[in-house]
Design a protein around this motif. Structure first.
Motif, PDB file in Angstrom:
ATOM      1  N   VAL A   5     -18.093 -29.156 -11.566  1.00  0.00           N
ATOM      2  CA  VAL A   5     -17.599 -27.860 -11.094  1.00  0.00           C
ATOM      3  C   VAL A   5     -16.072 -27.837 -11.208  1.00  0.00           C
ATOM      4  O   VAL A   5     -15.394 -28.598 -10.514  1.00  0.00           O
ATOM      5  CB  VAL A   5     -18.029 -27.615  -9.627  1.00  0.00           C
ATOM      6  CG1 VAL A   5     -17.483 -26.288  -9.128  1.00  0.00           C
ATOM      7  CG2 VAL A   5     -19.539 -27.678  -9.492  1.00  0.00           C
ATOM      8  N   PRO A   6     -15.527 -26.968 -12.085  1.00  0.00           N
ATOM      9  CA  PRO A   6     -14.061 -26.893 -12.210  1.00  0.00           C
ATOM     10  C   PRO A   6     -13.429 -26.016 -11.129  1.00  0.00           C
ATOM     11  O   PRO A   6     -14.034 -25.066 -10.645  1.00  0.00           O
ATOM     12  CB  PRO A   6     -13.871 -26.261 -13.589  1.00  0.00           C
ATOM     13  CG  PRO A   6     -15.107 -25.460 -13.813  1.00  0.00           C
ATOM     14  CD  PRO A   6     -16.222 -26.168 -13.082  1.00  0.00           C
ATOM     15  N   ILE A   7     -12.205 -26.382 -10.762  1.00  0.00           N
ATOM     16  CA  ILE A   7     -11.349 -25.532  -9.924  1.00  0.00           C
ATOM     17  C   ILE A   7     -10.193 -25.112 -10.818  1.00  0.00           C
ATOM     18  O   ILE A   7      -9.424 -25.960 -11.291  1.00  0.00           O
ATOM     19  CB  ILE A   7     -10.828 -26.272  -8.672  1.00  0.00           C
ATOM     20  CG1 ILE A   7     -11.985 -26.671  -7.752  1.00  0.00           C
ATOM     21  CG2 ILE A   7      -9.825 -25.396  -7.921  1.00  0.00           C
ATOM     22  CD1 ILE A   7     -11.551 -27.409  -6.494  1.00  0.00           C
ATOM     23  N   THR A   8     -10.091 -23.800 -11.062  1.00  0.00           N
ATOM     24  CA  THR A   8      -9.080 -23.275 -11.980  1.00  0.00           C
ATOM     25  C   THR A   8      -8.368 -22.083 -11.331  1.00  0.00           C
ATOM     26  O   THR A   8      -8.593 -21.776 -10.178  1.00  0.00           O
ATOM     27  CB  THR A   8      -9.731 -22.818 -13.305  1.00  0.00           C
ATOM     28  OG1 THR A   8     -10.647 -21.762 -13.029  1.00  0.00           O
ATOM     29  CG2 THR A   8     -10.471 -23.956 -13.992  1.00  0.00           C
ATOM     30  N   LEU A  17     -14.811 -31.201 -10.154  1.00  0.00           N
ATOM     31  CA  LEU A  17     -15.521 -31.884  -9.075  1.00  0.00           C
ATOM     32  C   LEU A  17     -16.838 -32.419  -9.635  1.00  0.00           C
ATOM     33  O   LEU A  17     -17.534 -31.713 -10.362  1.00  0.00           O
ATOM     34  CB  LEU A  17     -15.813 -30.922  -7.932  1.00  0.00           C
ATOM     35  CG  LEU A  17     -14.612 -30.145  -7.377  1.00  0.00           C
ATOM     36  CD1 LEU A  17     -15.074 -29.158  -6.310  1.00  0.00           C
ATOM     37  CD2 LEU A  17     -13.576 -31.098  -6.828  1.00  0.00           C
ATOM     38  N   ASP A  18     -17.182 -33.648  -9.274  1.00  0.00           N
ATOM     39  CA  ASP A  18     -18.449 -34.243  -9.697  1.00  0.00           C
ATOM     40  C   ASP A  18     -19.270 -34.567  -8.451  1.00  0.00           C
ATOM     41  O   ASP A  18     -19.171 -35.662  -7.899  1.00  0.00           O
ATOM     42  CB  ASP A  18     -18.209 -35.500 -10.523  1.00  0.00           C
ATOM     43  CG  ASP A  18     -19.495 -36.129 -11.020  1.00  0.00           C
ATOM     44  OD1 ASP A  18     -20.579 -35.565 -10.771  1.00  0.00           O
ATOM     45  OD2 ASP A  18     -19.418 -37.193 -11.664  1.00  0.00           O
ATOM     46  N   PRO A  19     -20.070 -33.605  -7.977  1.00  0.00           N
ATOM     47  CA  PRO A  19     -20.841 -33.807  -6.752  1.00  0.00           C
ATOM     48  C   PRO A  19     -21.810 -34.990  -6.804  1.00  0.00           C
ATOM     49  O   PRO A  19     -22.169 -35.527  -5.769  1.00  0.00           O
ATOM     50  CB  PRO A  19     -21.614 -32.496  -6.584  1.00  0.00           C
ATOM     51  CG  PRO A  19     -20.882 -31.503  -7.403  1.00  0.00           C
ATOM     52  CD  PRO A  19     -20.251 -32.265  -8.521  1.00  0.00           C
ATOM     53  N   ILE A  79     -19.509 -32.323   2.289  1.00  0.00           N
ATOM     54  CA  ILE A  79     -18.206 -32.974   2.183  1.00  0.00           C
ATOM     55  C   ILE A  79     -17.123 -31.909   2.373  1.00  0.00           C
ATOM     56  O   ILE A  79     -17.279 -30.778   1.886  1.00  0.00           O
ATOM     57  CB  ILE A  79     -18.059 -33.715   0.831  1.00  0.00           C
ATOM     58  CG1 ILE A  79     -16.879 -34.681   0.848  1.00  0.00           C
ATOM     59  CG2 ILE A  79     -17.979 -32.741  -0.337  1.00  0.00           C
ATOM     60  CD1 ILE A  79     -16.921 -35.711  -0.258  1.00  0.00           C
ATOM     61  N   PRO A  80     -16.055 -32.217   3.116  1.00  0.00           N
ATOM     62  CA  PRO A  80     -14.989 -31.230   3.338  1.00  0.00           C
ATOM     63  C   PRO A  80     -14.331 -30.801   2.027  1.00  0.00           C
ATOM     64  O   PRO A  80     -14.122 -31.611   1.118  1.00  0.00           O
ATOM     65  CB  PRO A  80     -13.983 -31.981   4.213  1.00  0.00           C
ATOM     66  CG  PRO A  80     -14.757 -33.085   4.835  1.00  0.00           C
ATOM     67  CD  PRO A  80     -15.812 -33.468   3.840  1.00  0.00           C
ATOM     68  N   ILE A  81     -13.984 -29.521   1.948  1.00  0.00           N
ATOM     69  CA  ILE A  81     -13.355 -28.953   0.757  1.00  0.00           C
ATOM     70  C   ILE A  81     -11.861 -29.239   0.727  1.00  0.00           C
ATOM     71  O   ILE A  81     -11.271 -29.406  -0.336  1.00  0.00           O
ATOM     72  CB  ILE A  81     -13.611 -27.436   0.703  1.00  0.00           C
ATOM     73  CG1 ILE A  81     -15.102 -27.181   0.474  1.00  0.00           C
ATOM     74  CG2 ILE A  81     -12.765 -26.761  -0.356  1.00  0.00           C
ATOM     75  CD1 ILE A  81     -15.515 -25.738   0.616  1.00  0.00           C
ATOM     76  N   ALA A  82     -11.220 -29.309   1.884  1.00  0.00           N
ATOM     77  CA  ALA A  82      -9.757 -29.386   1.985  1.00  0.00           C
ATOM     78  C   ALA A  82      -9.114 -30.447   1.083  1.00  0.00           C
ATOM     79  O   ALA A  82      -8.118 -30.136   0.412  1.00  0.00           O
ATOM     80  CB  ALA A  82      -9.340 -29.590   3.437  1.00  0.00           C
ATOM     81  N   PRO A  83      -9.613 -31.690   1.019  1.00  0.00           N
ATOM     82  CA  PRO A  83      -8.944 -32.675   0.159  1.00  0.00           C
ATOM     83  C   PRO A  83      -8.950 -32.296  -1.324  1.00  0.00           C
ATOM     84  O   PRO A  83      -7.978 -32.538  -2.039  1.00  0.00           O
ATOM     85  CB  PRO A  83      -9.743 -33.957   0.384  1.00  0.00           C
ATOM     86  CG  PRO A  83     -10.447 -33.767   1.665  1.00  0.00           C
ATOM     87  CD  PRO A  83     -10.693 -32.300   1.786  1.00  0.00           C
ATOM     88  N   PHE A  84     -10.031 -31.685  -1.790  1.00  0.00           N
ATOM     89  CA  PHE A  84     -10.115 -31.294  -3.190  1.00  0.00           C
ATOM     90  C   PHE A  84      -9.169 -30.138  -3.481  1.00  0.00           C
ATOM     91  O   PHE A  84      -8.486 -30.129  -4.512  1.00  0.00           O
ATOM     92  CB  PHE A  84     -11.557 -30.920  -3.556  1.00  0.00           C
ATOM     93  CG  PHE A  84     -12.524 -32.044  -3.297  1.00  0.00           C
ATOM     94  CD1 PHE A  84     -12.517 -33.183  -4.079  1.00  0.00           C
ATOM     95  CD2 PHE A  84     -13.424 -31.969  -2.253  1.00  0.00           C
ATOM     96  CE1 PHE A  84     -13.392 -34.227  -3.831  1.00  0.00           C
ATOM     97  CE2 PHE A  84     -14.313 -32.997  -2.000  1.00  0.00           C
ATOM     98  CZ  PHE A  84     -14.292 -34.141  -2.789  1.00  0.00           C
ATOM     99  N   LEU A  85      -9.118 -29.188  -2.571  1.00  0.00           N
ATOM    100  CA  LEU A  85      -8.214 -28.060  -2.725  1.00  0.00           C
ATOM    101  C   LEU A  85      -6.762 -28.541  -2.696  1.00  0.00           C
ATOM    102  O   LEU A  85      -5.926 -28.086  -3.477  1.00  0.00           O
ATOM    103  CB  LEU A  85      -8.469 -27.028  -1.623  1.00  0.00           C
ATOM    104  CG  LEU A  85      -7.879 -25.657  -1.818  1.00  0.00           C
ATOM    105  CD1 LEU A  85      -8.376 -25.013  -3.102  1.00  0.00           C
ATOM    106  CD2 LEU A  85      -8.196 -24.771  -0.626  1.00  0.00           C
ATOM    107  N   SER A  86      -6.470 -29.478  -1.829  1.00  0.00           N
ATOM    108  CA  SER A  86      -5.129 -30.053  -1.744  1.00  0.00           C
ATOM    109  C   SER A  86      -4.741 -30.743  -3.056  1.00  0.00           C
ATOM    110  O   SER A  86      -3.602 -30.622  -3.514  1.00  0.00           O
ATOM    111  CB  SER A  86      -5.069 -31.043  -0.582  1.00  0.00           C
ATOM    112  OG  SER A  86      -3.830 -31.670  -0.529  1.00  0.00           O
ATOM    113  N   LYS A 127     -31.764 -35.271  -2.511  1.00  0.00           N
ATOM    114  CA  LYS A 127     -31.756 -34.855  -3.913  1.00  0.00           C
ATOM    115  C   LYS A 127     -30.530 -33.999  -4.197  1.00  0.00           C
ATOM    116  O   LYS A 127     -30.105 -33.205  -3.366  1.00  0.00           O
ATOM    117  CB  LYS A 127     -33.005 -34.036  -4.249  1.00  0.00           C
ATOM    118  CG  LYS A 127     -34.313 -34.707  -3.896  1.00  0.00           C
ATOM    119  CD  LYS A 127     -34.767 -35.602  -5.001  1.00  0.00           C
ATOM    120  CE  LYS A 127     -36.158 -36.145  -4.752  1.00  0.00           C
ATOM    121  NZ  LYS A 127     -36.218 -37.433  -4.171  1.00  0.00           N
ATOM    122  N   ILE A 128     -29.996 -34.168  -5.399  1.00  0.00           N
ATOM    123  CA  ILE A 128     -28.892 -33.320  -5.841  1.00  0.00           C
ATOM    124  C   ILE A 128     -29.396 -31.885  -5.921  1.00  0.00           C
ATOM    125  O   ILE A 128     -30.539 -31.651  -6.286  1.00  0.00           O
ATOM    126  CB  ILE A 128     -28.384 -33.823  -7.204  1.00  0.00           C
ATOM    127  CG1 ILE A 128     -27.204 -34.722  -6.989  1.00  0.00           C
ATOM    128  CG2 ILE A 128     -28.085 -32.733  -8.160  1.00  0.00           C
ATOM    129  CD1 ILE A 128     -26.408 -35.039  -8.203  1.00  0.00           C
TER     130      ILE A 128
END
Length: 157
Positions: A5-8, A17-19, A79-86, A127-128
């Motif tokens: 999942v890309p953040i652009t 992101l690789d869940p 999983i919290p989003i904040a670290p990835f957004l940061s 499961k994913i």
């Protein structure tokens, strides 16, 4: 379906992101613990900051929270989003987050302040997420009973 999942958009760094790797991440929280507020995002992120500074034992050791292999195969995790957004470093003028489906259609738009307080569900019953995934968005204030699912791309505007 891709699980990446890309953040652009209005970010300094476009990241992906690789869940599928998050099951091994110590920041994950059991979905039930999150929804019942047994463990809060602030607890996890605050302790993570202390660990990086060397001021605390890893959360799993100190609290006795252990995710045994059998739980990985049966439980649901967020999983919290904040670290990835940061890590993506949103630009100062970024105020909205567009959540898109795999075919590029917009699922919804959220204020960035609401988005960064949320979590991603990446595993249901061990499961994913496939049909409703690869990510679902939960937020205790607005999206806890009916999460936003089918998120395949995140665009900041």
């Amino acid at each position: 379906m891709s699980t990446i999942v890309p953040i652009t958009g209005r970010v300094q760094f476009q990241i992906v992101l690789d869940p599928s790797s998050w099951i091994f991440d110590h920041r994950k929280i059991e979905l039930n613990d999150y929804l019942t507020e047994t463990i809060t995002i602030q607890d996890v992120l605050g302790h993570n900051r202390d660990e990086r500074a060397g001021a605390a034992m890893p959360r799993m050791i100190e609290t006795g929270v252990k995710y045994e292999k059998d739980k990985w195969l049966t439980d649901s995790f967020v999983i919290p989003i904040a670290p990835f957004l940061s890590n993506a470093e949103p630009l100062e003028d970024a105020s909205l987050v567009h959540l898109l489906s795999e075919d590029g259609e917009e699922i919804t738009t959220l204020p960035i302040t609401v988005f960064k307080e949320g979590v991603f569900c990446f595993s249901k019953n061990g499961k994913i997420l496939k049909e409703e995934g690869p990510l679902q968005f939960y937020n205790l204030d607005d999206y806890h009973d009916e999460p936003i699912g089918g998120i395949s791309k995140i665009v900041l505007a």
